[in-house]
Structures are given as structure tokens and as C-alpha cells.
Design an enzyme around this catalytic site. Structure first.
Site, PDB file in Angstrom:
ATOM      1  N   CYS A  14      -0.598  -1.646  -4.714  1.00  0.00           N
ATOM      2  CA  CYS A  14       0.023  -3.339  -4.919  1.00  0.00           C
ATOM      3  C   CYS A  14      -1.175  -4.206  -4.206  1.00  0.00           C
ATOM      4  O   CYS A  14      -2.199  -3.910  -5.083  1.00  0.00           O
ATOM      5  CB  CYS A  14       1.244  -3.352  -4.263  1.00  0.00           C
ATOM      6  SG  CYS A  14       2.741  -2.323  -4.849  1.00  0.00           S
ATOM      7  N   HIS A  22       4.504  -0.845  -8.041  1.00  0.00           N
ATOM      8  CA  HIS A  22       5.341  -0.260  -6.808  1.00  0.00           C
ATOM      9  C   HIS A  22       5.566   1.128  -6.963  1.00  0.00           C
ATOM     10  O   HIS A  22       6.627   1.554  -7.857  1.00  0.00           O
ATOM     11  CB  HIS A  22       6.292  -0.891  -6.534  1.00  0.00           C
ATOM     12  CG  HIS A  22       6.158  -2.407  -5.604  1.00  0.00           C
ATOM     13  ND1 HIS A  22       6.149  -2.340  -4.399  1.00  0.00           N
ATOM     14  CD2 HIS A  22       5.735  -3.457  -6.328  1.00  0.00           C
ATOM     15  CE1 HIS A  22       5.809  -3.704  -4.006  1.00  0.00           C
ATOM     16  NE2 HIS A  22       5.630  -4.458  -5.191  1.00  0.00           N
ATOM     17  N   GLU A  46       6.873   3.479  -5.290  1.00  0.00           N
ATOM     18  CA  GLU A  46       8.463   4.004  -4.758  1.00  0.00           C
ATOM     19  C   GLU A  46       9.589   3.547  -5.424  1.00  0.00           C
ATOM     20  O   GLU A  46      10.646   3.983  -5.340  1.00  0.00           O
ATOM     21  CB  GLU A  46       8.403   3.658  -3.358  1.00  0.00           C
ATOM     22  CG  GLU A  46       8.478   2.189  -2.950  1.00  0.00           C
ATOM     23  CD  GLU A  46       7.454   1.141  -2.911  1.00  0.00           C
ATOM     24  OE1 GLU A  46       7.598  -0.169  -2.637  1.00  0.00           O
ATOM     25  OE2 GLU A  46       6.417   1.681  -3.530  1.00  0.00           O
TER      26      GLU A  46
END
Length: 215
Positions: free
Chosen positions: A83, A193, A195
Site C-alpha cells: 500500500c 491491501h 489482507e
């Protein structure tokens, strides 16, 4: 064979726990550190980031983590920026003024322009937020197992403009193409992202954990 531990760089401005849990879910051994000596000697590094570019880089410099990161990369340690951490890898950013980055990848970080239009002709909002397709040629081990057109989850108002086209491993489109995954040598970056990107994100993290140090 036991994989080398991952040192996750803590500059005081990242949501480290979610990134740590994602790496651990794919078999990574993670230690979080804000100690430049630990970072300097690390075998494998991850630099997550959220927030503003200038404030983040100032926090890295204040702790001596910028030079420690450069030294680790200089002796061959793989580094993954996530990110805002991907944006830190580049020479500079235009976010709220002009700020120098780590200079590990040539290029700039710029804001999405106002007035962007989607493929249906409707205006696009900034920040770019939500699911988007990534396109790649499938040749790099960081993207092994990731399908062309797979979806990843993005949240960002600024994007990277690499000076070298060959640094871009995957593109996404938001009123025009932008770099979603980059690499040069053992330095890698992902804009989305991982996750929050389910199998796609976890697959890329697994690839970083397991692939050979030659990338």
C-alpha cells in the site's frame, strides 16, 4: 526447509497486526521491529504503510529506518512494500507537497486526476476504493497462481508512476491504467491491501514468503 523470518518495519504509522496475521496465515514467521540495527541485518523485509507519504517518510527518517532499509536491500535482502509502503519505494511523491521517498525504484507518486471517467462514462470518485481487476502476463513468481483479471481490494488517492516500464508486474485501471504490482531486482511492491484481497492477496504473500531470494 525453514523459510527466513520476515522483519516487518514499524515506523509508527502502520496497521501492522493485520499484515502480520496475513503473513502468518500463509506460513510466514514475522517479527515486528522499529530498531534500525534489526532492520539492517534482516534476511527478508516487509514495509506496510497507511496514511500520508510525507509524514510516513519523516517517521522512517527520524528512526533511522530509511537508511537501514536501503542498507539491507543493498546487501540483497528482499523487500516487499505494501500500500503506502509500495509508494515509499519510489523517488518522490506529490502528496501535500513534494517529498523524497526511499529511491529504491525510479519514478514518482501522483494523485488521481479529477474528472476521471469509468468505462460506462460515469465519473469516478477519488480515492479509488473497492475491488478492481489486475492484469499481468503471469511470468513473475510473485504472481504465481494469480489469474489474469483477478480482483484485489484498493484504497488510495495516489498511485505510482514508475520511470521504467519493466518495473510494472501488474496493472489495474481507474480512468486509465496504473501500476498495481511492481518489482526491480529483490524490491517488490503491491498497491492493494493483500489482507483484504482474499485468495489473491494471500497468494502473493505466500509467494513472497516461499520464492527464492533471486526473485
Amino acid at each position: 526447509m525453514t523459510q527466513p523470518p520476515i522483519t516487518m518495519i514499524d515506523y509508527g504509522g502502520s496497521n501492522l497486526r493485520s499484515a502480520q496475521k496475513a503473513f502468518e496465515a500463509v506460513g510466514g514467521r514475522v517479527r515486528i521491529s522499529d530498531d534500525p540495527d534489526v532492520v539492517r541485518r534482516a534476511e527478508r523485509l516487509v514495509l506496510p504503510g497507511v496514511g500520508a507519504f510525507g509524514a510516513g517518510m519523516e517517521a522512517l527518517r527520524r528512526r533511522g529506518l530509511d537508511e537501514a532499509t536501503r542498507e539491507a536491500v543493498g546487501r540483497g535482502a528482499p523487500l516487499l512494500g505494501i500500500c503506502l509502503g509500495m509508494q515509499f519505494l519510489f523517488d518522490e511523491s506529490d502528496e501535500m507537497g513534494r517529498h523524497a521517498g526511499l529511491g529504491l525504484l525510479p519514478g514518482r507518486v501522483v494523485r488521481f486526476a479529477d474528472g476521471l471517467l469509468g468505462p460506462d462514462g460515469r465519473p469516478l470518485k477519488v480515492p479509488h476504493m473497492g475491488w478492481n481487476e489486475i492484469a499481468h502476463d503471469g511470468c513473475h513468481p510473485l504472481l504465481a497462481g494469480v489469474a489474469f483479471g483477478a480482483h484485489a481490494y484498493f484504497v488510495h488517492s495516489y498511485y505510482c508512476q514508475p520511470a521504467e516500464r519493466q518495473c510494472v508486474l501488474a496493472w489495474a485501471d481507474y480512468g486509465g491504467p496504473f501500476a498495481a504490482v511492481v518489482a526491480r531486482g529483490r524490491v517488490y511492491g503491491i498497491q492493494f491491501h493483500p489482507e483484504k484481497s482474499h485468495r489473491v492477496g494471500l497468494g502473493i504473500l505466500r509467494n513472497f514468503v516461499t520464492m527464492g531470494e533471486g526473485g
